[in-house]
Design an enzyme around this catalytic site. Sequence first.
Site, PDB file in Angstrom:
ATOM      1  N   TYR A   1       0.838  -1.213   0.000  1.00 29.44           N
ATOM      2  CA  TYR A   1       0.000   0.000   0.000  1.00 29.44           C
ATOM      3  C   TYR A   1       0.870   1.259   0.000  1.00 29.44           C
ATOM      4  O   TYR A   1       0.641   2.198  -0.767  1.00 29.44           O
ATOM      5  CB  TYR A   1      -0.906  -0.045   1.230  1.00 29.44           C
ATOM      6  CG  TYR A   1      -1.868   1.112   1.378  1.00 29.44           C
ATOM      7  CD1 TYR A   1      -2.980   1.228   0.556  1.00 29.44           C
ATOM      8  CD2 TYR A   1      -1.669   2.082   2.356  1.00 29.44           C
ATOM      9  CE1 TYR A   1      -3.866   2.286   0.700  1.00 29.44           C
ATOM     10  CE2 TYR A   1      -2.548   3.134   2.524  1.00 29.44           C
ATOM     11  CZ  TYR A   1      -3.651   3.229   1.686  1.00 29.44           C
ATOM     12  OH  TYR A   1      -4.532   4.275   1.839  1.00 29.44           O
TER      13      TYR A   1
ATOM     14  N   LYS B   1       1.019   4.188  -2.788  1.00 29.83           N
ATOM     15  CA  LYS B   1       0.645   5.572  -2.442  1.00 29.83           C
ATOM     16  C   LYS B   1       1.805   6.531  -2.723  1.00 29.83           C
ATOM     17  O   LYS B   1       1.588   7.669  -3.126  1.00 29.83           O
ATOM     18  CB  LYS B   1       0.207   5.631  -0.970  1.00 29.83           C
ATOM     19  CG  LYS B   1      -1.098   4.877  -0.714  1.00 29.83           C
ATOM     20  CD  LYS B   1      -2.267   5.640  -1.298  1.00 29.83           C
ATOM     21  CE  LYS B   1      -3.395   4.789  -1.768  1.00 29.83           C
ATOM     22  NZ  LYS B   1      -4.489   5.555  -2.380  1.00 29.83           N
TER      23      LYS B   1
HETATM   24  P1  NAP Z   1     -13.431   2.733   0.752  1.00 32.53           P
HETATM   25  O1  NAP Z   1     -14.473   3.227   1.700  1.00 32.53           O
HETATM   26  O2  NAP Z   1     -12.932   1.338   0.885  1.00 32.53           O
HETATM   27  O3  NAP Z   1     -13.981   2.974  -0.755  1.00 32.53           O
HETATM   28  C1  NAP Z   1     -13.216   2.571  -1.859  1.00 32.53           C
HETATM   29  C2  NAP Z   1     -13.944   2.958  -3.124  1.00 32.53           C
HETATM   30  O4  NAP Z   1     -13.124   2.557  -4.246  1.00 32.53           O
HETATM   31  C3  NAP Z   1     -15.289   2.265  -3.312  1.00 32.53           C
HETATM   32  O5  NAP Z   1     -16.155   3.140  -3.988  1.00 32.53           O
HETATM   33  C4  NAP Z   1     -14.935   1.070  -4.223  1.00 32.53           C
HETATM   34  O6  NAP Z   1     -16.037   0.617  -5.011  1.00 32.53           O
HETATM   35  C5  NAP Z   1     -13.898   1.721  -5.111  1.00 32.53           C
HETATM   36  N1  NAP Z   1     -13.004   0.802  -5.797  1.00 32.53           N
HETATM   37  C6  NAP Z   1     -12.158  -0.116  -5.263  1.00 32.53           C
HETATM   38  N2  NAP Z   1     -11.478  -0.733  -6.237  1.00 32.53           N
HETATM   39  C7  NAP Z   1     -11.886  -0.194  -7.422  1.00 32.53           C
HETATM   40  C8  NAP Z   1     -11.557  -0.401  -8.791  1.00 32.53           C
HETATM   41  N3  NAP Z   1     -10.635  -1.308  -9.150  1.00 32.53           N
HETATM   42  N4  NAP Z   1     -12.179   0.344  -9.738  1.00 32.53           N
HETATM   43  C9  NAP Z   1     -13.102   1.262  -9.396  1.00 32.53           C
HETATM   44  N5  NAP Z   1     -13.451   1.517  -8.114  1.00 32.53           N
HETATM   45  C10 NAP Z   1     -12.859   0.789  -7.148  1.00 32.53           C
HETATM   46  O7  NAP Z   1     -12.107   3.649   0.795  1.00 32.53           O
HETATM   47  P2  NAP Z   1     -11.806   5.025   1.602  1.00 32.53           P
HETATM   48  O8  NAP Z   1     -11.400   4.693   2.982  1.00 32.53           O
HETATM   49  O9  NAP Z   1     -12.873   6.030   1.357  1.00 32.53           O
HETATM   50  O10 NAP Z   1     -10.473   5.472   0.813  1.00 32.53           O
HETATM   51  C11 NAP Z   1     -10.531   6.163  -0.414  1.00 32.53           C
HETATM   52  C12 NAP Z   1      -9.102   6.542  -0.847  1.00 32.53           C
HETATM   53  O11 NAP Z   1      -8.495   7.307   0.191  1.00 32.53           O
HETATM   54  C13 NAP Z   1      -8.201   5.345  -1.101  1.00 32.53           C
HETATM   55  O12 NAP Z   1      -7.358   5.603  -2.217  1.00 32.53           O
HETATM   56  C14 NAP Z   1      -7.372   5.264   0.167  1.00 32.53           C
HETATM   57  O13 NAP Z   1      -6.105   4.683  -0.069  1.00 32.53           O
HETATM   58  C15 NAP Z   1      -7.256   6.728   0.538  1.00 32.53           C
HETATM   59  N6  NAP Z   1      -7.020   6.947   1.982  1.00 32.53           N
HETATM   60  C16 NAP Z   1      -7.940   6.561   2.919  1.00 32.53           C
HETATM   61  C17 NAP Z   1      -7.671   6.794   4.266  1.00 32.53           C
HETATM   62  C18 NAP Z   1      -8.650   6.407   5.359  1.00 32.53           C
HETATM   63  O14 NAP Z   1      -8.300   6.489   6.547  1.00 32.53           O
HETATM   64  N7  NAP Z   1      -9.892   6.040   5.035  1.00 32.53           N
HETATM   65  C19 NAP Z   1      -6.481   7.388   4.646  1.00 32.53           C
HETATM   66  C20 NAP Z   1      -5.574   7.763   3.666  1.00 32.53           C
HETATM   67  C21 NAP Z   1      -5.855   7.536   2.333  1.00 32.53           C
HETATM   68  P3  NAP Z   1     -16.685  -0.878  -4.776  1.00 32.53           P
HETATM   69  O15 NAP Z   1     -17.131  -0.916  -3.357  1.00 32.53           O
HETATM   70  O16 NAP Z   1     -17.804  -0.967  -5.749  1.00 32.53           O
HETATM   71  O17 NAP Z   1     -15.547  -1.826  -5.052  1.00 32.53           O
END
Ligand code: NAP
Length: 254
Positions: A158, A162
């Site tokens: 990851y 990133k």
């Molecule tokens: P999440 O709730 O798990 O949502 C992920 C989203 O990405 C869902 O809409 C999922 O759709 C979609 N997705 C996954 N694989 C895909 C693919 N191959 N093609 C198209 N869509 C896809 O994630 P989140 O926590 O909101 O995180 C969003 C972003 O922020 C990520 O890049 C993550 O690395 C980054 N981030 C998150 C955090 C945190 O604490 N939450 C911190 C730092 C960075 P489906 O459900 O339909 O698969």
Amino acid sequence: MYNIDLSGQVALITGSSRGIGAAIAKQLAAAGASVGINYRSNADAADRVIDQIRAAGGEALRVPGDVSDENAAEAVVKTTADRLGRLDILVNNAGITRDRLLMRMNAADWDEVLTVNLRGTFLPTRFAIPLMVRQRYGRVVNVSSVVGLSGNPGQANYAASKAGQIGLAKAIAREVASRNVTVNAVAPGFIEVDDGGGMTGELNEEQRSQVLSRVPAGRFGSAEDVATAVLYLVSPAASYITGQTITIDGGMTA
Ligand code: NAP
């Protein structure tokens, strides 16, 4: 006072059926942009986001597809631009984790995360940039992570993906800056999302308080905290900011 007005603009947010992506889509739509809601498998979740945007008076289009698949990524970008009339903003937000310590990590764990997170950032960008260059305007934001800057045990795959999103943004920023297209990244820290999922949903109580002790702000971030930074970076006001990474982590990496 500068009000961000995105009316007449079109934005595609990958992985916007829930979590941070959904918050970004809602904020961009509230600022007047028509938004493409992308996801891979959960159509019901995407429909809920679209209903909320429409109920608030915004315009949203469902554009399903795996952004790490070349044909699907091209179709997602093309459908958004064709159906909504143009493409001004791309937010590469879709991302996954497959956490394991390195000594237990196998090649499949590596490939899956690098494929979705990094190839899934490269491909939509590859198809969106020519449209933006042609119209002499565009904004791309990669949703990276503080883990891409600092590393984290158990997240070698990851963290590499990133960090890769940040390098990708910097390289493309240099290629397209003269065409009035900016490419930036945001690096969220620990973000709590409404549905209890996302990356903080997996922490138990003890891990939560351990994490919080490392955050000077004393709280988890919200998806809206990230969306607000993205809203600024994709606005016309941010035209002289490119190749940068804004960290949104309550001071954790200060
Ligand atoms: P999440 O709730 O798990 O949502 C992920 C989203 O990405 C869902 O809409 C999922 O759709 C979609 N997705 C996954 N694989 C895909 C693919 N191959 N093609 C198209 N869509 C896809 O994630 P989140 O926590 O909101 O995180 C969003 C972003 O922020 C990520 O890049 C993550 O690395 C980054 N981030 C998150 C955090 C945190 O604490 N939450 C911190 C730092 C960075 P489906 O459900 O339909 O698969």
